[in-house]
Scaffold this motif. Structure first.
Motif, PDB file in Angstrom:
ATOM      1  N   GLY A 201       5.547   7.415   5.721  1.00 43.23           N
ATOM      2  CA  GLY A 201       5.061   6.056   5.846  1.00 43.23           C
ATOM      3  C   GLY A 201       3.915   5.930   6.820  1.00 43.23           C
TER       4      GLY A 201
ATOM      5  N   ARG B 220       3.155  14.454   1.635  1.00 48.50           N
ATOM      6  CA  ARG B 220       2.613  13.427   0.751  1.00 48.50           C
ATOM      7  C   ARG B 220       3.361  13.443  -0.570  1.00 48.50           C
ATOM      8  NH1 ARG B 220      -1.215  10.631   2.625  1.00 48.50           N
ATOM      9  NH2 ARG B 220      -1.694   9.670   0.617  1.00 48.50           N
TER      10      ARG B 220
ATOM     11  N   GLN C 219       6.786   3.995   0.039  1.00 55.71           N
ATOM     12  CA  GLN C 219       7.729   4.485   1.043  1.00 55.71           C
ATOM     13  C   GLN C 219       8.068   3.374   2.042  1.00 55.71           C
ATOM     14  OE1 GLN C 219       9.234   7.351   1.187  1.00 55.71           O
ATOM     15  NE2 GLN C 219      10.151   7.297   3.227  1.00 55.71           N
TER      16      GLN C 219
ATOM     17  N   SER D   5       0.807  -1.215   0.000  1.00 50.54           N
ATOM     18  CA  SER D   5       0.000   0.000   0.000  1.00 50.54           C
ATOM     19  C   SER D   5       0.841   1.266   0.000  1.00 50.54           C
ATOM     20  CB  SER D   5      -0.933   0.018   1.214  1.00 50.54           C
ATOM     21  OG  SER D   5      -0.191   0.158   2.419  1.00 50.54           O
ATOM     22  N   SER D   6       2.136   1.165   0.300  1.00 54.16           N
ATOM     23  CA  SER D   6       2.982   2.357   0.382  1.00 54.16           C
ATOM     24  C   SER D   6       4.374   2.091  -0.163  1.00 54.16           C
ATOM     25  CB  SER D   6       3.096   2.833   1.841  1.00 54.16           C
ATOM     26  OG  SER D   6       4.063   3.875   1.943  1.00 54.16           O
TER      27      SER D   6
ATOM     28  N   TYR E  95      10.886   4.752  -5.205  1.00 57.54           N
ATOM     29  CA  TYR E  95       9.492   4.339  -5.058  1.00 57.54           C
ATOM     30  C   TYR E  95       9.099   3.259  -6.052  1.00 57.54           C
ATOM     31  CZ  TYR E  95       9.453   8.567  -2.249  1.00 57.54           C
ATOM     32  OH  TYR E  95       9.735   9.529  -1.303  1.00 57.54           O
TER      33      TYR E  95
ATOM     34  N   PHE F 239       0.861   8.821  -1.299  1.00 62.22           N
ATOM     35  CA  PHE F 239       1.145   8.190  -0.018  1.00 62.22           C
ATOM     36  C   PHE F 239       1.961   9.136   0.846  1.00 62.22           C
ATOM     37  CE2 PHE F 239       4.143   7.035  -3.292  1.00 62.22           C
ATOM     38  CZ  PHE F 239       5.380   7.300  -2.718  1.00 62.22           C
TER      39      PHE F 239
END
Length: 236
Positions: free
Chosen positions: A182, A191, A23, A20-21, A225, A178
């Motif tokens: 984190g 963001r 980071q 989902s992230s 990323y 995102f």
């Protein structure tokens, strides 16, 4: 250099958090290298990419200067009963075999962007390419400087007179937003918003040394990323 492949167990809560992230996943990838400190200047480049081949087949690819230890990823997002839970290959040996004229299938997830100026005197602003046509153009503009040439299709295989000239498809484009820290919802940090696109196609090696640098240094922006990693496979 080493290439590592790790299959993500998407049924696990830890896997969903990582996916989902970018980071969070970047931090987990960097933690796989005991001798690399992310905050140190001159840190060797580590590239990674997530391939969503199917709902139950999500693969993490990593290219780095040393062999990583993915034990923590196996515990969070893999199958802990399997040993070791990932595969690492000697990438340098593969890179050394590249030669001009070689034909390879390739995949690249990238962040296609360009700089624009809306009015005279206004500072340029980095803006994402959002359509497949412009994203494809972004890659084609960089092929020569990156040591390869995307193959063209024979005329009889083209579905249209324009826009279908190359052995190249663009898919899985998505916008990501995102928290840089984190934290959930981005609380406590700025963001990050970026657009990614995945390219699949066939290429010819033009300059082997330059292509080697592209494969280990990455192509384009947002490498931290999950963007920039190009991988090659034999043409079947």
């Amino acid at each position: 250099m080493y290439l590592t492949r790790f299959r993500v167990n998407t049924a696990r809560t830890g896997a969903r958090r990582l996916l989902s992230s970018p980071q969070v996943l970047h931090a987990a990838v960097m933690s796989s290298f005991a001798d690399i400190l992310p905050s140190t200047s001159g840190t060797p480049r580590v590239l990674w990419r997530i391939d969503h081949n199917a709902k139950a087949e999500v693969l993490l690819y990593i290219v780095g200067p040393t062999r990583p230890d993915l034990t923590h990823l196996v515990e969070q997002a893999g199958w802990p009963t399997l040993s070791p839970g990932w595969d690492t290959y000697d990438y340098s040996a593969f890179l050394d075999r590249l030669s001009p004229g070689g034909i390879w299938a390739f995949r690249l997830t990238a962040n296609p962007v360009h700089n624009i100026r809306r009015t005279d005197g206004e500072p340029t602003k980095r803006t994402a390419h959002r359509t497949p046509r412009h994203q494809m153009g972004w890659l084609l503009q960089r092929q020569e400087a990156s040591g390869f040439r995307v193959l063209t299709k024979p005329a009889e295989r083209r579905l249209a007179s324009e826009g279908d000239e190359f052995e190249l498809t663009v898919g899985n484009g998505q916008g990501l937003s995102f928290g840089k820290s984190g934290a959930a919802g981005g609380r406590g940090g700025a963001r990050v918003t970026l657009t990614t696109a995945t390219f699949d196609g066939r290429l010819e090696v033009v300059d082997a040394d330059t292509l080697r640098r592209t494969l280990v240094a990455g192509l384009g922006k947002a490498k931290a990323y999950g963007c920039g990693l190009m991988t090659l496979a034999p043409v079947g």
